[in-house]
Write a protein that holds these residues in place. Structure first.
Motif, short mmCIF file in Angstrom:
data_model
loop_
_atom_site.label_atom_id
_atom_site.label_comp_id
_atom_site.label_asym_id
_atom_site.label_seq_id
_atom_site.Cartn_x
_atom_site.Cartn_y
_atom_site.Cartn_z
N SER B 143 0.83 -1.21 0.00
CA SER B 143 0.00 0.00 0.00
C SER B 143 0.86 1.26 0.00
O SER B 143 0.59 2.21 -0.74
N LEU B 172 -1.40 8.14 6.74
CA LEU B 172 -2.14 6.89 6.52
C LEU B 172 -1.90 5.90 7.66
O LEU B 172 -2.84 5.32 8.22
N LEU B 199 -11.42 3.00 8.50
CA LEU B 199 -10.30 3.42 7.65
C LEU B 199 -8.94 3.09 8.26
O LEU B 199 -7.90 3.32 7.64
N PHE B 201 -5.53 1.97 9.30
CA PHE B 201 -4.41 1.19 8.78
C PHE B 201 -3.75 0.43 9.94
O PHE B 201 -3.50 -0.77 9.85
N TYR B 220 -8.52 -5.09 3.04
CA TYR B 220 -8.25 -3.66 3.23
C TYR B 220 -6.96 -3.26 2.49
O TYR B 220 -6.95 -2.32 1.70
N CYS B 223 -7.23 -3.80 -1.38
CA CYS B 223 -8.09 -2.78 -2.02
C CYS B 223 -7.39 -1.43 -2.06
O CYS B 223 -7.43 -0.74 -3.08
N LEU B 224 -6.73 -1.09 -0.96
CA LEU B 224 -6.01 0.19 -0.91
C LEU B 224 -4.95 0.24 -2.01
O LEU B 224 -4.82 1.24 -2.73
N THR B 225 -4.20 -0.86 -2.15
CA THR B 225 -3.14 -0.92 -3.16
C THR B 225 -3.73 -0.82 -4.57
O THR B 225 -3.24 -0.03 -5.39
N GLU B 227 -6.59 0.40 -5.54
CA GLU B 227 -7.17 1.73 -5.78
C GLU B 227 -6.08 2.75 -6.08
O GLU B 227 -6.21 3.57 -6.99
N LEU B 228 -4.99 2.68 -5.33
CA LEU B 228 -3.90 3.64 -5.55
C LEU B 228 -3.23 3.39 -6.91
O LEU B 228 -2.88 4.33 -7.62
#
Lengths: 251, 243
Positions: B143, B172, B199, B201, B220, B223-225, B227-228
């Motif tokens: 992430s 984050l 949210l 981390f 989590y 998805c974060l990775t 999306e980024l």
């Protein structure tokens, strides 16, 4: 092969290209001439797909960048201004890398490197790190990378900048030969370039093509028979006239 | 073709010794925090908690040094225009750069293996918990690397890209703390507790340290990775056509 119609490009409020229209075919060698800031590099960037126009249409091989970017790029060889290269590579490694980017298979790639290195006299420096090359070799490495996949359209931004006379001669001979089977578009602010290449000239002044001409036609505009005078009349007198008009209208 | 791009990125890391420097900094920081602040050999450490507890902070400092060069350096050296003139899809460009950065991150983790093996030799270690902690650290690194890639394409100067990645990464990792701080400043007067938790981390990372390999935490981080990286792809497409 290239069809540009009503091309406009702005950087914020500044209008860089104003209603550029021209077309060009295979077998042509075109020199894009103009004073500094005329919009040559911007036009090259638009043609190479690095900038998108604000208005107008650019068709290359009958395709547009919006829809078929990768298809167009496969058939274009482009060398940007100041020849940016990856300094961590040797010349051979760099050419090999670029060949891979254009999907050349190993054997074809090795042949292409050998041919480009021979044509552009790069053989002595093939194993040398790019960071240690002289300006002339850097420039020729950039051109070798642009031609290796045998593109139908070759776009070179100021390819002879900083080269010595012999290197310029080698390069010009090469470009003339290459243009027999492709469309070559180079930008320069050197009149000598267009004269020696005996190319079609697109003269850009303040973002507009003010002449689409040949060397002989351009000479007829000169008062003393030199290209320099004709170029001065086309570029400086136009600019001065426009500047005077602006001052008068603002008063 | 993808492999050639990936190799180019890796070569760039090892040219000029920046990769060696980053590896050394990671190793030194990790050990320093584990031994001096985590009291590694003083407290009972079957799951190497003293080591892994500080990993997010170390990664926040080190990963931006890896990612800052990915796009920003290309921009600085004007090779971005050259790269974009190749008939290569933006997906390949983004994924090759991300994979190269993650390779350096994996090399960093390899440096910590001797400590892990010696710990297992010396004490009766909780091996499953250690594996879980490694997974958590790896997912957290994914992430943070993706975040660094996004910043690197937005900010054209490598040093500025490093500083912004550091700041955003810290925000984050310490999201709970950040939101508490904002609440204290009355920027967000009534922050719902569930939002902070949703949210968070650090609470997900904490669950790995506790040996809880929960799907919630894995999803989590993944998805974060994703999306980024998707955001990275959008920005690359935008920059590519400079609309």
């Amino acid at each position: 092969m290239i069809k540009v119609q009503g091309l406009v490009k702005n950087y914020g409020q500044h209008k860089v290209l104003k209603n550029i229209t021209f077309d060009a075919q295979k077998g042509e060698l075109i020199t894009l001439l103009g004073p500094n800031g005329a919009g040559k590099t911007t036009l090259m960037r638009v043609l190479s797909g690095n900038l998108s126009p604000d208005a107008g249409n650019v068709e290359i091989f009958g395709k547009t960048y919006d829809k078929q970017r990768l298809d167009i790029l496969k058939h274009i060889g482009y060398m940007p201004e100041n020849t940016p290269l990856y300094k961590e590579f040797t010349v051979f490694e760099y050419l090999y890398f670029v060949g891979q980017m254009f999907y050349l298979k190993r054997k074809k790639l090795q042949r292409a490197i050998a041919q480009a290195a021979y044509d552009l006299k790069l053989i002595p420096v093939l194993k040398q790190k790019i960071s240690t090359l002289s300006k002339g070799y850097l420039q020729r490495t950039g051109i070798a990378a642009a031609v290796m996949h045998n593109p139908q359209l070759l776009i070179l931004d100021e390819p002879t900048e900083g080269l010595d006379p012999n290197q310029k001669t080698i390069l010009r001979r090469y470009l003339r030969k290459y243009a027999q089977n492709a469309l070559v578009l180079i930008s320069t602010h050197l009149l000598e370039e267009a004269e020696v290449l005996n190319s079609r000239m697109l003269i850009l002044v303040d973002g507009k093509i003010c002449q689409d001409t040949t060397v002989d036609q351009l000479r007829t505009l000169s008062r003393d028979g030199t290209l320099a005078d004709a170029f001065y009349r086309l570029t400086m007198e136009n600019i001065n006239q426009e500047a005077d008009n602006n001052v008068v209208s603002s008063l | 073709m993808w492999l050639a791009l990936y190799k180019k990125e890796l070569k760039g890391f090892f040219y000029g010794y920046s990769a060696y420097f980053i590896l050394a900094i990671y190793w030194a920081l990790s050990l320093l925090l584990a031994f001096f602040f985590g009291l590694y050999f003083v407290v009972d450490n079957p799951s190497m908690r003293s080591y892994f507890a500080f990993q997010p902070q170390v990664l926040v400092i080190v990963i931006p040094a890896i990612t800052m060069r990915l796009w920003a350096e290309e921009n600085k050296n004007s090779t971005l225009e050259l790269l974009f003139s190749f008939p290569v899809s933006s997906v390949s460009l983004v994924s090759a750069k991300f994979a190269a950065a993650m390779t350096i991150v994996l090399l960093m983790f390899l440096l910590a293996l001797p400590l892990t093996f010696s710990t297992i030799q010396i004490i009766e270690a909780d091996t499953l918990n250690i594996v879980s902690s490694y997974c958590g650290t790896f997912l957290a690194a994914l992430s943070l690397t993706a975040l660094g890639c996004v910043v690197s394409i937005i900010i054209p100067q490598p040093v500025s890209a490093y500083l912004l990645s550091l700041l955003l990464g810290w925000g984050l990792v310490n999201l709970n703390l950040s939101l508490k701080f904002l609440t204290w400043l009355e920027y967000i007067p009534n922050t719902p507790f569930y939002l902070v938790e949703a949210l968070s981390f650090s609470s997900r990372y904490q669950s790995f340290l506790n040996g809880q390999f929960t799907p919630d935490a894995v999803i989590y981080f993944i998805c974060l990775t994703v999306e980024l990286l998707f955001l990275n792809w959008i920005i690359v497409n935008f920059v590519r056509s400079r609309k």
